[in-house]
Design a protein around this motif. Sequence first.
Motif, PDB file in Angstrom:
ATOM      1  N   THR B  75     -55.350  19.461  -7.424  1.00  0.00           N
ATOM      2  CA  THR B  75     -54.940  20.829  -7.778  1.00  0.00           C
ATOM      3  C   THR B  75     -55.160  21.781  -6.613  1.00  0.00           C
ATOM      4  OG1 THR B  75     -55.747  20.327 -10.007  1.00  0.00           O
ATOM      5  CG2 THR B  75     -55.122  22.609  -9.582  1.00  0.00           C
ATOM      6  N   PRO B  76     -54.123  22.550  -6.258  1.00  0.00           N
ATOM      7  CA  PRO B  76     -54.301  23.589  -5.244  1.00  0.00           C
ATOM      8  C   PRO B  76     -54.939  24.825  -5.877  1.00  0.00           C
ATOM      9  CG  PRO B  76     -52.020  23.606  -6.029  1.00  0.00           C
ATOM     10  CD  PRO B  76     -52.744  22.532  -6.810  1.00  0.00           C
ATOM     11  N   TYR B  77     -55.936  25.387  -5.204  1.00  0.00           N
ATOM     12  CA  TYR B  77     -56.574  26.621  -5.678  1.00  0.00           C
ATOM     13  C   TYR B  77     -56.613  27.627  -4.538  1.00  0.00           C
ATOM     14  CZ  TYR B  77     -58.236  24.365  -9.959  1.00  0.00           C
ATOM     15  OH  TYR B  77     -58.298  23.732 -11.175  1.00  0.00           O
ATOM     16  N   LEU B  78     -56.728  28.900  -4.874  1.00  0.00           N
ATOM     17  CA  LEU B  78     -56.922  29.920  -3.837  1.00  0.00           C
ATOM     18  C   LEU B  78     -58.370  29.925  -3.350  1.00  0.00           C
ATOM     19  CD1 LEU B  78     -54.838  32.924  -5.197  1.00  0.00           C
ATOM     20  CD2 LEU B  78     -54.218  31.316  -3.388  1.00  0.00           C
ATOM     21  N   THR B  79     -59.315  29.640  -4.244  1.00  0.00           N
ATOM     22  CA  THR B  79     -60.731  29.660  -3.857  1.00  0.00           C
ATOM     23  C   THR B  79     -61.006  28.637  -2.751  1.00  0.00           C
ATOM     24  OG1 THR B  79     -61.125  28.212  -5.743  1.00  0.00           O
ATOM     25  CG2 THR B  79     -61.646  30.532  -6.052  1.00  0.00           C
ATOM     26  N   TYR B  80     -62.104  28.838  -2.060  1.00  0.00           N
ATOM     27  CA  TYR B  80     -62.460  27.996  -0.899  1.00  0.00           C
ATOM     28  C   TYR B  80     -61.312  28.003   0.121  1.00  0.00           C
ATOM     29  CZ  TYR B  80     -66.644  26.195  -3.227  1.00  0.00           C
ATOM     30  OH  TYR B  80     -67.866  26.076  -3.856  1.00  0.00           O
ATOM     31  N   GLN B  81     -60.824  29.211   0.400  1.00  0.00           N
ATOM     32  CA  GLN B  81     -59.774  29.400   1.414  1.00  0.00           C
ATOM     33  C   GLN B  81     -58.537  28.550   1.146  1.00  0.00           C
ATOM     34  OE1 GLN B  81     -61.499  29.400   5.422  1.00  0.00           O
ATOM     35  NE2 GLN B  81     -63.459  29.978   4.519  1.00  0.00           N
ATOM     36  N   GLY B  82     -58.172  28.505  -0.122  1.00  0.00           N
ATOM     37  CA  GLY B  82     -56.968  27.752  -0.463  1.00  0.00           C
ATOM     38  C   GLY B  82     -57.176  26.255  -0.463  1.00  0.00           C
ATOM     39  N   TRP B  84     -57.774  22.375  -1.890  1.00  0.00           N
ATOM     40  CA  TRP B  84     -57.379  21.482  -2.983  1.00  0.00           C
ATOM     41  C   TRP B  84     -58.630  20.819  -3.572  1.00  0.00           C
ATOM     42  CZ3 TRP B  84     -52.345  19.597  -4.620  1.00  0.00           C
ATOM     43  CH2 TRP B  84     -51.277  20.268  -4.037  1.00  0.00           C
ATOM     44  N   ARG B  85     -58.588  20.589  -4.881  1.00  0.00           N
ATOM     45  CA  ARG B  85     -59.666  19.860  -5.548  1.00  0.00           C
ATOM     46  C   ARG B  85     -59.114  18.593  -6.198  1.00  0.00           C
ATOM     47  NH1 ARG B  85     -63.713  24.167  -8.293  1.00  0.00           N
ATOM     48  NH2 ARG B  85     -63.278  25.883  -6.872  1.00  0.00           N
ATOM     49  N   THR B  87     -59.864  16.171  -9.436  1.00  0.00           N
ATOM     50  CA  THR B  87     -60.595  16.133 -10.699  1.00  0.00           C
ATOM     51  C   THR B  87     -60.423  14.752 -11.333  1.00  0.00           C
ATOM     52  OG1 THR B  87     -60.131  18.482 -11.010  1.00  0.00           O
ATOM     53  CG2 THR B  87     -60.865  17.267 -12.955  1.00  0.00           C
ATOM     54  N   HIS B 120     -61.382  19.206  -0.880  1.00  0.00           N
ATOM     55  CA  HIS B 120     -62.725  19.541  -0.377  1.00  0.00           C
ATOM     56  C   HIS B 120     -63.815  19.209  -1.382  1.00  0.00           C
ATOM     57  CE1 HIS B 120     -63.458  23.292  -2.716  1.00  0.00           C
ATOM     58  NE2 HIS B 120     -62.146  23.321  -2.760  1.00  0.00           N
ATOM     59  N   VAL B 121     -63.410  18.927  -2.601  1.00  0.00           N
ATOM     60  CA  VAL B 121     -64.412  18.594  -3.622  1.00  0.00           C
ATOM     61  C   VAL B 121     -63.812  17.606  -4.627  1.00  0.00           C
ATOM     62  CG1 VAL B 121     -63.896  20.531  -5.182  1.00  0.00           C
ATOM     63  CG2 VAL B 121     -66.210  19.630  -5.143  1.00  0.00           C
ATOM     64  N   VAL B 122     -64.642  16.718  -5.134  1.00  0.00           N
ATOM     65  CA  VAL B 122     -64.277  15.875  -6.271  1.00  0.00           C
ATOM     66  C   VAL B 122     -65.121  16.361  -7.440  1.00  0.00           C
ATOM     67  CG1 VAL B 122     -64.157  13.533  -7.203  1.00  0.00           C
ATOM     68  CG2 VAL B 122     -63.835  13.905  -4.763  1.00  0.00           C
ATOM     69  N   GLN B 123     -64.490  16.612  -8.568  1.00  0.00           N
ATOM     70  CA  GLN B 123     -65.220  17.181  -9.696  1.00  0.00           C
ATOM     71  C   GLN B 123     -64.867  16.455 -10.983  1.00  0.00           C
ATOM     72  OE1 GLN B 123     -63.941  21.301  -9.461  1.00  0.00           O
ATOM     73  NE2 GLN B 123     -62.049  20.886 -10.568  1.00  0.00           N
TER      74      GLN B 123
END
Lengths: 154, 154
Positions: B75-82, B84-85, B87, B120-123
């Motif tokens: 998923t692309p997010y704006l947080t963390y400077q745009g 991707w996470r 999940t 940048h993260v696996v959640q």
Amino acid sequence: MNTQLKCKKAEIQDLHKIIELLADDELGRKRERLEDPLPESYIKAFNAIQGDPNNELILAVLAEEIVGVLQITFTPYLTYQGGWRATIEGVRTNKFLRGKGIGTQMIEWAIHLAKERGAHVVQLTTDKQRPEALEFYKRLGFRASHEGLKLHLG
Amino acid sequence: MNTQLKCKKAEIQDLHKIIELLADDELGRKRERLEDPLPESYIKAFNAIQGDPNNELILAVLAEEIVGVLQITFTPYLTYQGGWRATIEGVRTNKFLRGKGIGTQMIEWAIHLAKERGAHVVQLTTDKQRPEALEFYKRLGFRASHEGLKLHLG
């Protein structure tokens, strides 16, 4: 002046103001880069979100000002007999306007969108460093039934 | 017979076996409907997952048998400077093969895919009714930094 709170979908011209909101936050200020022009990575992410029918950026607008933002993601899963889920992330409101129902209205709009899409659950995670956020979501009917785990990649 | 554990992406002919795994679980048995033929909703969800470049179903295969499944969503997010996470959701392994490293290998493959995609993260979230799962993820380096909240829609 229109002083009624409204929700709308984000457009590219809203991006700088959205990043302002994300950066003006205890945890966000360490993570974001509010520059003019914005780092390219924000624009790329914005375009990826807007180009994906399963992602929406929702804004709260008061008197023509953007005062809140959240992202909602719709995901198909096999679990729950092939049910779709709606995931909320990146919820921020203007810190000078806390307690005025902005967050509540945004979450209610997100729940409305989730129902429209036929999702069977709305889910989110909230940092344990934000106890007031946890209480906020519980008041809205969310149950803290899960642990939220993160592994940051190098 | 090949007794080496492998990971592969799911195909439609694997679907019945995947639903068997999802249903053969303490929480899953109340939620799933393992029938032959499978309820249409599973096939629809499978096709939605396969048709979305941001979703993958990963299987663990041992001696030609499907012994584990998970879904990964990018998923692309704006947080963390745009940023991707990635999940992870719907992790299940064959209950007769616990403690043999199947889950570990699947999660490691998911982390590998997440890195390939530049996340940048696996959640993930795990039900507080599964304390052994929480310990499993902690051993793999995940931190339980968040509360996972759910609102089931009527």
